[in-house]
Design a protein around this motif. Structure first.
Motif: not given
Length: 364
Positions: A3-16, A75-80, A120-128
């Motif tokens: 299972a991969g932990i994902v998210g925007l920078p600074n949301v607590g992934k590495s601490t988790l 971050v935004k633009g990761a797909s590019k 919710v915006r953060d979720k949508e950023t990654i979803d997109i």
């Protein structure tokens, strides 16, 4: 299974990740702290194992495990290819399920990559970004399939129809896991594509300490946003969980949890949820040498379960001796279960149930 932990920078992934694995992945207050994905093998908390240990008194106890991967912030633009985009998307493709961490706390000392807290915006950023990557994958495959479909190839025409559904869904902002497809379309054409947005997802709302037991407004916003996704939402105070793991004794940890109004660490719930998300379950072997939890995909047959111990067990499988966990606990020992006529003898077709205590007879 990972299972991969994902998210925007600074949301607590590495601490988790540190909480879950007790590995010390560097965690810092800036993006891209985690560059190579850290992998931790995490024990799955299971009270049944503790009970079996009490009854059998073995020399050692081995719990089930699950692999957790900490992946660099997107971050935004990761797909590019923005930020560490290509690397991030490659790492996530190699996992089997997604733990999506969302920041649901206010703290002026922790920078938010987009300037303010809005899960919710953060979720949508990654979803997109993930949907755009899957769209690119779909268009490449479609190009090839449509050429074959034009020649009258029936199989190619069926695949084209399935891929067009996926393309239309992704262009409308729908992840592959939520697109209406038939079972045969998924099995024949979609599963092999390894779409990122087809992976099962668990949303982890990272809250402040005061919201650990009850959640907060941010959590409610997330629940509303994902209500049609058939996805679980878990509330976790990641910073507080990190503090709990630093405490020396079990008693200290329990006192801390009681003060927060919690019965167990949220990380224990998260690990069990990840295990379930990966479509895994547990059976046990119980003897004087060891009591052990074995991990199998849900729906495994007795020979497949035996093969997890050793391939020879599967090749030479004769039968399985099966005790239901509740019967083992009720009677207190294998011998008493046998005497009560509660030990089942099962063949090759038997589908293993979560919690079965098993012995295998085999011949090689």
């Amino acid at each position: 299974m990972k299972a991969g932990i994902v998210g925007l920078p600074n949301v607590g992934k590495s601490t988790l990740f540190n909480c879950l694995s007790n590995a010390k992945a560097q965690s810092a207050n800036f993006p891209f702290c985690t560059i190579e994905p850290n992998i931790g093998v995490v024990n799955v908390p299971d009270n049944r194992l503790i009970k079996l240990e009490e009854l059998v008194n073995p020399q050692r106890v081995l719990p089930a495990t699950v692999e957790i991967v900490d992946i660099a912030g997107l971050v935004k633009g990761a797909s590019k290819g923005e930020g560490l985009g290509n690397q991030f998307l490659g790492n996530i493709r190699e996992t089997d399920a997604i733990l999506h961490v969302l920041r649901c706390f206010d703290n002026d000392n922790v920078v938010h990559v987009d300037g303010n807290v809005n899960p919710v915006r953060d979720k949508e950023t990654i979803d997109i970004e993930l949907q755009l990557k899957d769209l690119e994958t779909t268009e490449k495959r479609l190009d090839k399939v449509q050429r074959a479909a034009k020649t009258g190839n029936k199989e190619a025409q069926k695949e084209e129809a399935a891929l067009l559904k996926v393309k239309e869904g992704l262009e409308s902002g729908i992840s592959v896991r939520a697109i209406q497809l038939t079972d045969s379309e998924r099995e024949e054409f979609i599963d092999q594509m390894q779409y990122i947005t087809d992976k099962p997802v668990l949303y982890v709302c990272n809250v402040d300490e005061n919201s650990a037991a009850t959640g907060n407004d941010y959590v409610e916003q997330v629940k509303e946003a994902v209500k049609d996704e058939n996805a679980e939402v878990l509330v976790l105070a990641v910073g507080t969980e990190a503090d709990i793991t630093e405490l020396e004794t079990f008693e200290e940890r329990q006192m801390f949890l009681e003060d927060l109004g919690l019965e167990e660490p949220g990380s224990a719930k998260l690990i069990r949820s990840a295990y379930k998300l990966l479509n895994l379950e547990t059976y046990f072997t119980a003897g004087e040498k060891e009591v052990r939890a074995w991990t199998i995909p849900i729906g495994s047959t007795a020979p497949q379960a035996a093969g997890v111990i050793h391939t020879d067990f599967e090749k030479g499988f004769i039968r399985a001796e099966v005790i239901k966990y509740d019967d083992f606990v009720a009677y207190g020992s294998e011998a008493k279960v046998r005497d009560a006529g509660k030990l089942g003898i099962e063949g090759k077709e038997y589908i293993v149930k979560d919690g079965d205590v098993m012995h295998f007879r085999f011949n090689v």
